[in-house]
Design a protein around this motif. Sequence first.
Motif, short mmCIF file in Angstrom:
data_model
loop_
_atom_site.label_atom_id
_atom_site.label_comp_id
_atom_site.label_asym_id
_atom_site.label_seq_id
_atom_site.Cartn_x
_atom_site.Cartn_y
_atom_site.Cartn_z
N ALA A 24 0.84 -1.20 0.00
CA ALA A 24 0.00 0.00 0.00
C ALA A 24 0.87 1.25 0.00
N LYS A 25 1.96 1.22 0.79
CA LYS A 25 2.88 2.37 0.85
C LYS A 25 3.50 2.62 -0.53
N GLY A 26 3.90 1.53 -1.19
CA GLY A 26 4.50 1.64 -2.53
C GLY A 26 3.53 2.19 -3.54
N MET A 27 2.26 1.72 -3.46
CA MET A 27 1.23 2.20 -4.39
C MET A 27 0.96 3.69 -4.18
N ALA A 28 0.95 4.09 -2.88
CA ALA A 28 0.69 5.51 -2.56
C ALA A 28 1.81 6.36 -3.13
N SER A 29 3.02 5.87 -3.01
CA SER A 29 4.18 6.62 -3.52
C SER A 29 4.09 6.75 -5.05
N THR A 30 3.68 5.66 -5.74
CA THR A 30 3.53 5.70 -7.20
C THR A 30 2.43 6.68 -7.59
N PHE A 31 1.31 6.63 -6.85
CA PHE A 31 0.18 7.51 -7.16
C PHE A 31 0.59 8.98 -7.01
N LYS A 32 1.35 9.27 -5.94
CA LYS A 32 1.80 10.64 -5.70
C LYS A 32 2.71 11.11 -6.86
#
Length: 165
Positions: A24-32
Motif C-alpha cells: 500500500a505504501k509503494g502504491m501511494a508513492s507511485t500515485f503521488k
Amino acid sequence: MNIKENIESNRLNFWEKLYLPEIAKGMASTFKAMFEPKFTRSYPEEKMTPSPSFRGRPVLVLEEDGERCVACGLCSRVCPALAIEVQAAETDRDKERYPKLFEINMLRCIFCAYCEEVCPEEAIVMSKDYELVFTSQEDAILPKEKLLVPIEELQDRLEWLRQYK
Ligand code: SF4
Ligand code: SF4
C-alpha cells in the motif's frame, strides 16, 4: 554491532511480514509521483538539443577549401580506444599534408574527447550527434566522407573550445 544483534535488527515485524502495508505504501508513492512534474522525454518524437559542451560523435571540420586536418596523427596516438586510423598524403595546398584515409571505429569510441583536446588544428571536434545506429560492424567504421561536417554547423562547439580549452 555483533552478528547476532545484526540478525535481530533485520528481523521483520508482524506488519512487515504481512507485506500488505508495504505494498500500500509503494502504491501511494507511485500515485503521488503521477502528479509530479515529468523529467522524462518521449524520445524519438521529442529530441534533445544538446549544449555546446555535449560530447557526441567526433567529426572532422570541413572548411571551404577542404578538411582542416593535416594528418599529423596525434589524435590517433592519443585515442585510448585505438579507434582512429589516419594515413597521410602530400597535397599542393598550403597545408602540404592531408588525410588520405581517416576512419573512426564508433564501436570502440568512448567519447572521451582526447582527440579533440590534442588536435593542434581544431580539426576534430565532438559534435552534437548522439543518434548512432549501425547494422553491422563494418557500418560502425566511419570513413572520412561520413566524418566531414561543414564548419558552420560546428561553430558553437569551436567557440566553446576556445573559451575552455
Ligand atoms: S573521443 Fe576518445 S575514444 Fe573516441 S575517437 Fe576520440 S580519443 Fe578516441
Ligand atoms: S584531426 Fe587533428 S590531431 Fe588528428 S590527424 Fe588531423 S590534425 Fe592531427
